[in-house]
Structures are given as C-alpha cells and as structure tokens.
Design a protein around this motif. Structure first.
Motif, short mmCIF file in Angstrom:
data_model
loop_
_atom_site.label_atom_id
_atom_site.label_comp_id
_atom_site.label_asym_id
_atom_site.label_seq_id
_atom_site.Cartn_x
_atom_site.Cartn_y
_atom_site.Cartn_z
N PRO A 153 -16.55 1.16 -10.15
CA PRO A 153 -15.32 1.49 -9.57
C PRO A 153 -15.28 2.49 -8.73
CG PRO A 153 -14.86 2.12 -11.68
CD PRO A 153 -16.27 1.44 -11.83
N ILE A 154 -14.64 2.70 -7.49
CA ILE A 154 -14.51 3.77 -6.64
C ILE A 154 -13.04 4.16 -6.52
CG2 ILE A 154 -16.72 3.44 -5.50
CD1 ILE A 154 -15.06 2.69 -3.00
N ASP A 155 -13.09 5.63 -6.06
CA ASP A 155 -11.65 6.01 -6.07
C ASP A 155 -11.46 6.40 -4.48
OD1 ASP A 155 -12.85 8.53 -5.72
OD2 ASP A 155 -12.06 9.23 -7.58
N GLU A 156 -10.46 6.90 -4.26
CA GLU A 156 -10.16 7.18 -2.74
C GLU A 156 -11.14 8.39 -2.34
OE1 GLU A 156 -6.21 7.87 -1.91
OE2 GLU A 156 -5.63 5.80 -2.40
N PHE A 157 -11.52 9.21 -3.30
CA PHE A 157 -12.32 10.23 -2.89
C PHE A 157 -13.73 9.92 -2.53
CE2 PHE A 157 -15.53 13.60 -3.93
CZ PHE A 157 -15.12 14.48 -2.99
N ASN A 160 -13.93 7.95 0.88
CA ASN A 160 -13.92 8.89 1.87
C ASN A 160 -15.23 9.36 2.13
OD1 ASN A 160 -11.70 9.56 3.73
ND2 ASN A 160 -10.66 9.68 1.79
N ALA A 161 -15.98 9.49 0.86
CA ALA A 161 -17.09 10.34 1.07
C ALA A 161 -18.32 9.12 1.68
CB ALA A 161 -17.82 10.73 -0.20
N MET A 162 -18.11 7.86 1.57
CA MET A 162 -18.67 6.69 1.95
C MET A 162 -18.82 6.78 3.51
SD MET A 162 -18.13 3.46 -0.40
CE MET A 162 -19.40 2.47 0.37
N LEU A 163 -17.65 7.17 4.18
CA LEU A 163 -17.31 7.07 5.45
C LEU A 163 -18.23 8.22 6.13
CD1 LEU A 163 -13.51 6.78 5.67
CD2 LEU A 163 -15.23 4.95 5.46
N LYS A 184 -7.17 5.99 6.38
CA LYS A 184 -6.21 5.55 5.00
C LYS A 184 -6.61 4.00 4.88
CE LYS A 184 -2.06 6.78 3.26
NZ LYS A 184 -0.55 7.27 3.58
N GLN A 185 -6.65 3.30 6.02
CA GLN A 185 -6.78 1.89 6.13
C GLN A 185 -8.41 1.54 5.63
OE1 GLN A 185 -5.95 0.26 10.15
NE2 GLN A 185 -4.33 -1.42 9.20
N LEU A 186 -9.18 2.18 6.06
CA LEU A 186 -10.79 2.16 5.68
C LEU A 186 -10.64 2.38 4.30
CD1 LEU A 186 -13.18 3.40 8.43
CD2 LEU A 186 -12.94 0.96 7.43
N VAL A 187 -10.22 3.39 3.83
CA VAL A 187 -10.38 3.57 2.37
C VAL A 187 -9.88 2.67 1.46
CG1 VAL A 187 -9.38 5.11 0.54
CG2 VAL A 187 -10.58 6.10 2.56
N GLN A 188 -8.53 2.09 1.88
CA GLN A 188 -7.77 0.76 1.29
C GLN A 188 -8.83 -0.26 1.24
OE1 GLN A 188 -4.13 0.71 3.20
NE2 GLN A 188 -3.31 -1.28 1.87
#
Lengths: 739, 739
Positions: A153-157, A160-163, A184-188
């Motif tokens: 599982p990944i969290d929002e942090f 974001n790092a993936m981006l 925010k949408q992408l992270v979602q």
C-alpha cells in the motif's frame, strides 16, 4: 474497505466467464475508488445518442461496444469530435455497420481536450504483490517507458513522490498556458489504485491509459481496462497481519542456533590437505560448546571421538550441520525430526541451484520432510552461521573480534568474501552473519526479523538474489531502517524475466523498477558490489546524522580539481562556490601562495601547517555553507617530509583523527588517499595512515569516487530518516492499513 | 554550396535591423536546403484567405503575422482546423482584431495532422561550432530533453545514427497504424541543417519545432525560426582547409623539442631537501644532450657552472624551460625572442589559471610577446615534456623505459599520476608525454597532429579540460583513431555553463551533449578517471580486433554468478546462454561434479586441470557462440595448493599466458584476480600472477567491473573502426566537404 458493489461486479464478470471488465464496467468500478472518469452513457439507438450528446454538450465521442470487439480504432469503431446532431447520427450508423454482428451498443462521452496525457495502473509483482504505476501516457507510454512504480500500500506522501519520479515531471506544472495538474486528484487516483490492489486479490491488472489533463488542470480517465486473475493466480492468504507466534518461535530457534551450546556435524571428517572441512573449521575457530562429529565411516584423528549417528549423541543439540552428499540429506533430515533435533544448517549443495532435474526433485523432497517435521532449516547450499561471540564459523581465517554489523547473505561465497574484505580493509567486525542459500524453510525475512530485535546488531548488511515474501521484507525494512541502517546488495537487477503481459502496465513492470521502488520506500541503501557494500558500511558506521549535500574537498597536488566537481555532480552532492565573505576570511587564514581559495580548495599551506588546516575546517564548518568535508591526501607529496614519528602523512592523519575532526563540529569528515608514484616506501605508509584515520572514526577511501559515492548514500539515507520521523502520521496510517 | 537567394535574404533582414527571420522567411530558406515545409500563403484580406484555403484544401490553419507579434498562441492569433469558408472568414476577423496595430498579414496553411512530432535544429557550440540537433517535439521537447546532437558537417550515415540515438526512437518505426517515418526525408533535413550551419556563419540558430509526421510517414516542418548572429559573433575564418605550412613548422618545432640536443633551464637552482627542482630532475633522469643552468644568482653545486643569461650561452638551444616566478616571465620571453630561442616550455604558474586579475593580465602580456616573437610555447602552468628515449623529464621517479603510448595532458598533476600509475601497475611505458597547461600558443591539436605523424606512437591518451579549435580536434581524431586508438579523459563534462539562449534548440545544447557526440563521431574512447584511462589503455594495448559482444566468464568460487550477468548487462556486453549442443559438449569435457555448465561457468575442475581449461577455451572459441573470454581467478582458492614453482595460481597464469591463450584463437582473453582473505601470503602472490599474465599479453584487472568496462570500450572502438573502414565513401565525401 471492500464494497459490496465491486464484489458483485467482479462476481458477475466471473459468472459470465470473462477475464476482463468492459470499459464501462472498469470505469464505474474505478469511480467507486475516487478515480475521476469521463462521464458516459450507453445508447442503443440514434435517438438516444442525440439526446445524450445534447445533455453532455458537444463535441462528443462515440465508440462501438461489444464483448467480442477489439482493435476498435483500427476498425473505425471510434469517432471523435462530433459537433452536432447530424454528425452523431452519421457516426452511430457507421459504427453499427462496421461492427456488424459483434455490435452490442454504443458508448457516448463528452470529448475531453487536453495536451497532456498520463497513464496509471496496478500490477501484481511476483515478489511484492500489488504495485502502483504512474507515467507518461498516450503514444509516449510505449516509446519512452517514462514510468515510476511503488509497491502497495502507498500513502499520499509516496503517491506524491511517484509524481516527481518521472522524467517528464515538468509536464505536471503549469505548462504552456495550461494550469498546473491537480496533484491532489492524481494522488487520489494512485492511492485508490493501491487500495483496489490491496482489497481485491481477484484483480490482476488495472490499466488507465490515458488520463487526460484538461487546460484547467483537472484530470479525467478516458480509457480503462481491468483484468481479473485466473482462480489459480489469486494470491492466497497474504498473511498481512503477521503471525506473531510463529515469528516468535523462529526468533527463539535462531537465537538458540546463534548462541549454540552444542553442535553436531553430520559428515564430519578428518581434515584433508588444504580442505579442512566444516567440522575442523568450527573446531579451529574455538567453538566453546560441545561439538559432536557424526560419521559412521570416519577415521579418528587428534583423539577425536566420532559418533555413528544423531541418536547416539548424549543430548539433543542446539544446531545440526549437514555436510553430507545431497542424496543422503533426506534420510538425515528424517533422523533429525525423529530425534527432536529441529535446528539445522544444510551446508550440502546439489539441489535446486543446479537447475538439474534431480536437484530440483531432491529439494522438493526435503522441503516436505522439513515442513512435516517442523524443522528450522538454514540452507541448503550455504555456509550457515558466523558468530564471533559464540566462536561459530564454518570457514577459515575470519576475524575473531565482534562488531556492530550483521550480515544476511543468500550466497556463501559472498558471505566469506564480504566479511574477509571489510574486516581486513576497514577493521569492521561482525555480530552475526547468516548465509542461507536456497532458503528451504527460513528466508531472509526471518533473519531480518531476528536482527531487528537483536540489540548487538547496529547495522544490517544484506546480499539478496530474491525474496519469498516481498511485502513482509518491505514492511520490515521500512520499520527498521530509520533506527538500524540496512545496506542491501541486490543482484540480478538487470535480468528482466520474460513475462506474459496483457497491457502496457504489465509490460513495463518487471524486477528492476520494482526493486528501485523498494529502495525508495524502505530507505534501504542500495549497493552494487561487495566492495561498495564495505565502503558504505564504513561510512554509515562512522558518520552519524548528516545535514545536507553541500560538500567541500580540501586537497593538494594532482590535476583533480575539475574531476572533483564531476565526481560530486555525478552522485548528486553539491560543491558550492564559497560566498565572497567566506572567501575573504579563508584567504586571510590560508594566505595565497600556491593555494586556490575555491571549492575544491587546493592548498599546500593547509597541509603544511596543522593550525591552518584546523582553522580552515573551523571557518568552513561555522560558515553554514558546508555540510560535509572531504580531505584528499596526496601521499606522493605528503611522504616527502619525514618526521621523527614517521612520514608527514601520518602526522596529518593523527592531527585529523584527534584535534582536526573537532573543528568540523560533528559534520562528516572523510579522507581520500591518493597515491601514484611507484616508490614502495610511499605505498607502505598507506596502511599506517589508514589505521590512524579509522581509529579516529574517519572513513578513508582509496579514490575520490568511492568517497563521494559512499557519502552521498549516507546523506540520502539521512534524508529518508528525516522524512520518516517528520511524517509519523503517514507511517501510522500505513500501519493501520496493514493491520 | 551557398546560394544567392539565401545570401540576399539574410542581407535584407540585416538591412531591416532584424535579428531573426520571420516564420515565412525561415521556411522558405529551409526549403532551399531540401527541408520539407508546409505549404503556405500570406493573405491580406478575407477574400484571399478563402481563395487560398480552397486551393490548399480544408481544413486549414490561420496565423496572424507581424514583426512585433510574439506569444501568438496565448494572444489567440492562431486558429486551427478551419473547415469551411465561414470558419476561415471568422478566424481572419478575430485575428486581425486581436493583433490590433501589430497586424501585418495572415499566414494560411493546410492543417497537417499527425500524432508524432519531432524537433530539429542547428546551434553554434562555443568550442565546436555548428552542431545539428534532433529530438522529440511538441510539448515533450522541454519536458523530456530527449535529443541528440552531432557536430557539423555530418553525412547521411551520421544523420541516421542521430535518429537511433533518441530514447523515443521507437516512434520512428511503424506505430499504431501509422507508417514508418520517411527516414530519407529526415536525413535530408539533418544534413541540410548541417550544410546551412557550415555555409552561413551569419546564421546563429535554427529551430524547427515541430516537424509533424503524417500518417503516411512523410514529414513537414510546421513552424521554424532562424536567428542571425550579431556581427561580432560571426566566427572569423574557421581555417577549415588547414594551413599546412604552419602545421609543418609546428611539427618540426615539436620534433626539435622532443629530441632536444640542448636544453637551457632559466631559474635553475641547487636542489633543496625534498624539492629537487626542474633542473635537477632533468639532470637526474640522465639527459644526454647539453644542459645549461641559467640563473645569475644561483650558487654552484656539484661542480655545475651556472650561466647568467640566455645570451651568455654558447649556442642557441633546442628547448628553453622557464622555471621562474610568473612576473619575470615576460622579460624572459623577450630575451628568448631576442636570442632566437624559439622553443619554450613555461613551467611557471600564476597566470590565467589563478582566476585573479593580475594572473590574467600577465597571461595576456606574454601571449602578445609570444605571438610577436613567433615563439613556440608549451605552457605556462605545466610540466612540459617526458620523453624517455631523449632522457627528458621534469619530475622524479618516472620509468626510463620507452613504450608505445603517448600522452597529451592539460594537467601536469595528471601527467605525473597517469604515467606513474600505468607504468607501475601495468608495465606500460611511454613514447612522448606532453603536459601543456594554459596553452598559450600550442594547444592539444598541435600535439595530436605531431603524434599522428609519429611512428613510435601507437596509442594516444589524452586528458583535456577544453580545446581552442574544436573542429580541428574533431577532424584529427576521426582521421587518426581507426589507425591509432585515442583514449580521452575529458573532465568538466557535468558543468553546464550558463548560456544565454533564445530557443529550444539553444537551451538543450551545452557541453556534455556535444562532447558525447564528439566521442561518437570520432571513435575516441571515453574514460572518466586516470585509473580508467590506464585500464582501457591496457586492454587496447593487448587486445587486437574484436569480433563482437558475446562474452563468457569462467570462474571459481564466490557468489558472483549473478553479479557477472549484472556487470555485463550494465556495459552492454552479452552473456549468452550456451546452445544445448555446446552445453552437452562442455559437460563431456568438464564433467559435472562441482561445475555449473552455464554462462558464467563456475567450474573447479576447469581450474584444477589445465588440459580441461584448455579444452574448455577451445570448445567455446570454436563454437562460434563466444567472442570474448574472461577468466575470473579466485586467489583465495588458487593459492591453497602449493607447487614447486610457487602457488597454483602462478601455474594457471603461466598456462594461460602461453598454451591457454592459443586456444581462444585470437579472441580476447582477459583475467580478473579476486582476493578477499586477509592472509598476507595470498596478497603477495598478486604481483607475481599479474606479471606472468601481462608478459603473456593478457590484460589483468582487480575487479570484474573494471574488466568488463574496459573490454566493452575496446569492443565499441572496434565497431567504430569497422564502420569507418566499410564506409569509405562517406568519409571521402566528408573530406571533400572539408576541403
């Protein structure tokens, strides 16, 4: 977080005997997980098509639908940019005609316009399970493979790092008059894919290609495909909660083995010339417990009494070592089980690693015996334990000193080479080393779990080729590494195992990218060879917290000024220019003759005068402009001057190791020894200088590239730790998600 | 190939005081050079716009034009996809209104549709002049920097290579139902840009972005910009034809210096403790000619007679060495000129390299003196000459043996370090070494020209920070390298000098990419450190022609099987699986116990029995499945067995150096020595084993990664030579173009 709706949808697809969801089904499932999908409607006739088009607003897109329809674009079943009733009507007719018998309906969507396209997805890695993918979309997905992965599982942090990971990340900012992408949408989207992967083992792959970014920065999934796993592929009980009783049992067993009071060696023999054999190795290293040689055919030597079998021993032993031909191992294991000797190291080779049919069969046979007998097996095809404090060793010439480092190595050869190398080169010694080979019952994760709980182990080093339970390794190392640095030499990274793939997401996964994510997610420090593992261990051992990447190099002689800048730039260290104020202050201190007051500093005077060296370090450390110090010592020059106590190089080393390092105020200080002249007298002083520096806690390397590479990895590790400590919430959230 | 039309157009733009051509002018100029541009017409009223649209065929694109118009898209001055008379009329009105006073006309073009977009251009690199660029276009140009460069002039072969260089080269093939890109057209574009750059120094930059690829594969330049240089920027007389008289004069001067019969050292002194000084260095090395110390203030020593001045010498000398403080250099140079001593090495530092005002001024002063006096100056700030055969040396402890390698080094420190290192490590010696520092009058290209004509020099090694005449260096090395390999350590590659840029093409140029092209275009072998330069020189020296990248590694012990595959993959060597037939044959020869008949081969038996080793090499060489051999010798194992003549490792080395290497039938054979155990006896045998192997012409390295990296570079060099020899036409064409 399973929803009934999703389960129902998956069940229905299965009932219909399909392996993938339709585009419409895929999108409706994704939208349940917060993923923005383009609005759409299914229409069965021209009239409805027009009604829906008007409702959505022109222009629209019309696609032919049908479970047997593939290659829609090529077959002319996709019509875009339809601007009025007429165009919609005509498109509907064309599609229906072109699809013929396979036509079932038409899908209608508003046309999403945007110049930027991305792709996102989820795949199941054979070692790590569900993994989330993000990358450049459209025609560039295939052509550029500009993608990043994270193991779920990944969290929002992490999302974001993936981006930030993709090369084209500039496109996520404001770009050519279009707004910044709604991150925010992408992270979602990415966290949604992660949850889908975790919640539904039935889903094998998700491929969203493309996501279109609209001029206002918001995103829409325009096309999507979800593929289900065959019943046989669905991962069984991933055991996420962890079986703490079982874990505890293994920890106790390993503790017993590593502090064994009694060892039996099956297949013990008298030593042959040049080949002492396992039994003799253990004996020579001075094992302090009770050591039983077992071999019905062996000849006595040195007054040693051989035992005919395990059952003839006066006690159950803490560890049985099997050093017998592979075909004899099954019976020996049965004897272990029968006599209640459950802790076993199988040294013997000749199993799965041969790649031969007989070896593979034998391994399957002993696996069954081990499981049925509840045996704890290290090996086969490995060197087992090296524990200096317990005087346990199965090879020769290892250091008898204990130290803060432990090693988990899949290869016995690497275990020997690494321990020899780091002990003799850098004077670093070990607490526990385990070489575990084919991992019959105990795998790397069992040893890591043990070492995580072992107070004597301060640094964990690992050599791995693969891992059985990837998610467990990920969780373990992410937990441990902020407290105990983990240095991991993962080999086989360039081998891209051929895999059947069914979508872009699948085709771009594969070992290397997933392992790269592993390092980013866990903070494990990646190294590529035994030598580099030693270099980084040395730096980790001596350097505590680091403050940043701003580095200075103080050297003498040699035309390596430009090379220093290149070396630092290649590993991501900064070599900042000094401020005018600092330059002036330094010039006052160092003087000018023969010195370059630049970064790197080339100064004969700083080396000729120890107080000047000290003041230089002090001024730099206090300026706030420098985080790390590298002293490049040219022994060809520094040995010209002889002192009473040895060469001048030794004098400088002694100064740095004691007084000098105080002037860096805790900031890392690393030394590099340059030596090119053939004079053997210069070469001879190298070990003396190294010894002085190492004793003073200063890592010392033979080349600048080794030094900056090791330093940069410690700095990156510290950055990971800082993030890990400052985002406790996200870590806690993860733990909850895992529980 | 200048055309009157182009010159006229450029003149007109200049007369109008503009620095760039309009879009229409740019495209019409490009089309004169065979570059396909989109059809277009200028229209001044709605009626004409409609007439032209009908003629071209709908849909069309309309753009507002005006010399003061910028940011056209943002200002709404570009209208695309106009499908009928009405839409054209409306668009025309909108544009005219939005542009206001700045409007001059509208440009009309047919709409070019295509999913693939590329960019091409021409920039002037400060060191190498006109350079051609090709890359991914559209919004991805900025975001991905997926571009390749070549220094002009380029031929069709090089243009084709540029296409393969970009990461997204897949997009050039048939892609998603669209045809393969017309590569012939693309090559025409790139060679056209090259010719434009060569023909018109007045053109500073050309930027074509994008090129659209139409579904049928043909391409059209849709937008283009040509920027002219300021009068001050236009390169003066690039001297392409070469001034052969001048070149010859310098060759003669260098030959005189390198075979000097008489040397005067200005600033000679008696040696101080630990610092012998230049004069003493030359004397100690045994210079066989007449050596004159010049220093009015020096005290006699060792019966040496000092001369007060150059004019007091009994003869004009072949070489004057200045070893005096920088401020005294101008007068000394004047004395050289006055006394007809024209060949000079300035050892003194304290000039431009200090970055200080006074040093820069001093250098400008001596440059004028040197040019006016017609002096041939090596330096300042350098070590000058090391020529063993002439017994010339300005430092200490260098090898007195001559060898096949010559060195051109901008750094004196690197010259000393490299010559020391390669002589003492690999027993490779030098013919001529020149350290040339600040390059007052003589630069690297002058030395390369000399060495190209020097029969004793078989391999050229170079350390460079920059070059004055880049195009000359390019031509020289491309000419020489197929006959004399050139190994080039270029430092400063990661420094991206900040440059004013005015278009995409400009912003993506810069040192590192141009130097990468340089290596591709010349066949020079790139290395990144002194140590790597030595490794590659060793391989080049001993390995002749190579046949391919298929490599096998034969090793023993150590867990390095997987690491071998990783190492080879990283440098682009193949480690192919053996065919079933070869596997069977090898198994028969090697047997199976303790051996892995895979690639890499892990076989105790092949090492234990020399005939088996020989047969293994023979079978592999004759199979046609292997081009290169690496023998990985674990000294920890191979020294266990003692022989009469030394360790068993020495026995194997002797076998490989003599009988063994014959079995490879001329295919490269390289040895790697692995050694990890602390036993000093094992370490001691390393130099012995190395000596045996090197004497037998087998390169030997301390790590596998060094070995595969050096091998891969020799293989790549041979691939370059093969292309150079098999495409004589293209090379001849270049020569004509250059003449």
């Amino acid at each position: 977080m399973k929803t009934t709706k999703v389960s129902e949808l998956i069940d229905q697809v299965r009932r219909e005997g399909r392996v993938s969801l339709t585009e419409a089904e895929s999108k409706s499932l994704l939208s349940l997980y917060g993923i923005p999908v383009v609005e759409e409607a299914m229409v069965l006739n021209e009239g409805d098509a027009i009604v829906q088009s008007r409702r959505m607003g022109f222009p629209v897109v019309l696609k032919g639908m049908g479970s047997r329809l593939t290659h829609k674009t090529e077959r002319g079943l996709v019509k875009v940019n339809l601007k009025c009733d007429d165009e919609v009507q005509q498109a509907f007719r064309h599609i229906k005609e072109a699809a013929g018998e396979d036509w079932e309906a038409c899908l209608i969507q508003p046309l999403i316009k945007g110049t930027r396209e991305f792709v996102a997805g989820m795949i199941r890695d054979p070692q790590f399970g569900p993994s989330v993918m993000f990358g450049l979309g459209g025609i560039y997905t295939e052509a550029l493979s500009d993608v990043s992965f994270r193991i779920a599982p990944i969290d929002e942090f992490q999302a974001n790092a993936m981006l930030d990971d993709i090369r084209a990340c500039k496109l996520l900012g404001a770009f050519r008059g279009e707004a910044e992408v709604d991150k925010k949408q992408l992270v979602q989207v990415l966290t949604g894919l992660s949850r889908l992967g975790m919640d539904y083992p039935e889903i094998k792959e998700i491929d969203i290609n493309p996501f279109i970014v609209m001029p206002n920065g918001s995103i829409k999934a325009v096309d999507a495909l979800i593929i289900l796993a065959d019943a046989s592929e669905i991962p069984q009980g991933t055991n996420l909660a962890g079986d703490s009783d079982h874990e505890k049992e293994i920890r106790v067993a390993l503790d017993t083995m590593m502090h064994a009071q009694s060892i039996a060696v099956l297949g013990a023999t008298a030593p042959r010339p040049n080949f002492p054999g396992i039994f003799e190795c253990v004996r020579r290293f001075g094992f302090s417990g009770r050591l039983y040689p077992v071999n019905p055919k062996a000849q006595d030597y040195d007054g040693i009494k051989f035992f005919p079998s395990l059952s003839s021993l006066p006690e159950k032993v803490d560890l049985v070592i099997l050093s017998i031909p592979a075909p004899l191992v099954p019976d020996a294991l049965r004897e272990c089980a029968a006599t209640g000797n459950k802790n076993i190291h199988i040294f013997s080779a000749g199993f799965k690693e041969t790649g031969e049919e007989e070896g593979i069969r034998l391994q399957a046979e002993i696996e069954t015996i081990a499981h049925e007998g509840g045996l704890h097996v290290v090996g086969p095809n490995c060197m087992g334990f090296y524990v200096p404090a317990s005087r346990m060793l199965t090879w020769t010439d290892a250091s008898a000193e204990s130290g803060p480092v432990s090693l988990v190595s899949q290869s016995g050869g690497n275990a020997q080479d690494f321990t020899h190398y780091i002990s003799s080169t850098y004077g670093i010694h070990f607490s526990k080393c385990i070489s575990f080979g084919n991992a019959l019952t105990l795998d790397s994760t069992d040893f890591v779990d043990y070492l995580a709980h072992d107070e004597e182990t301060k640094i964990i080093t690992m050599y791995l080729e693969g891992v059985k339970d990837g998610p467990r390794l990920l969780r373990q190392i992410r937990e441990i590494s902020p407290e105990k640095p983990v240095i991991l030499y993962k080999s086989g990274l360039t081998e891209s195992g051929a895999r059947a793939v069914s979508s872009h997401t699948g085709s771009m996964s594969g070992g290397e990218m997933i392992w790269k994510s592993f390092f980013k997610q866990t903070g494990a420090i990646p190294v590529d060879s035994i030598e580099e593992m030693a270099d980084v261990t040395l730096a980790v051992h001596h350097i505590g917290a680091t403050q940043g990447r701003k580095t200075t190099v103080i050297g003498i002689g040699g035309g390596n000024g430009v090379a220093v800048a290149d070396s630092c730039a290649r590993v991501g260290l900064e070599l900042p220019a000094f401020s005018p104020e600092l330059t002036t202050t330094l010039r006052k201190s160092i003087g000018i003759d023969g010195s370059m007051i630049r970064n790197p500093i080339d100064s004969v005077i700083a080396f000729a005068s120890l107080p000047v060296m000290g003041e230089t370090l002090e001024l730099l450390a206090r300026s706030g402009e420098i985080d790390n110090f590298i002293i490049s010592m040219s022994l060809d020059w520094l040995t010209l001057k002889k002192e009473k106590s040895g060469t001048y190089a030794e004098t400088i080393a002694s100064y740095l190791a004691d007084e000098g390092r105080k002037h860096t105020h805790g900031k890392p200080l690393i030394a590099v020894l340059r030596q090119y002249q053939p004079d053997p007298a210069i070469k001879e002083c190298i070990p003396l200088v190294e010894k002085i520096l190492l004793a003073g806690g200063i890592p010392v390397y033979k080349s600048l590239s080794q030094a900056v590479s090791a330093l940069s990895k410690v700095v990156a590790y510290n950055e990971f730790c800082k993030r890990a400590y400052t985002t406790p919430d996200s870590r806690d959230e993860d733990r909850v998600a895992l529980a």
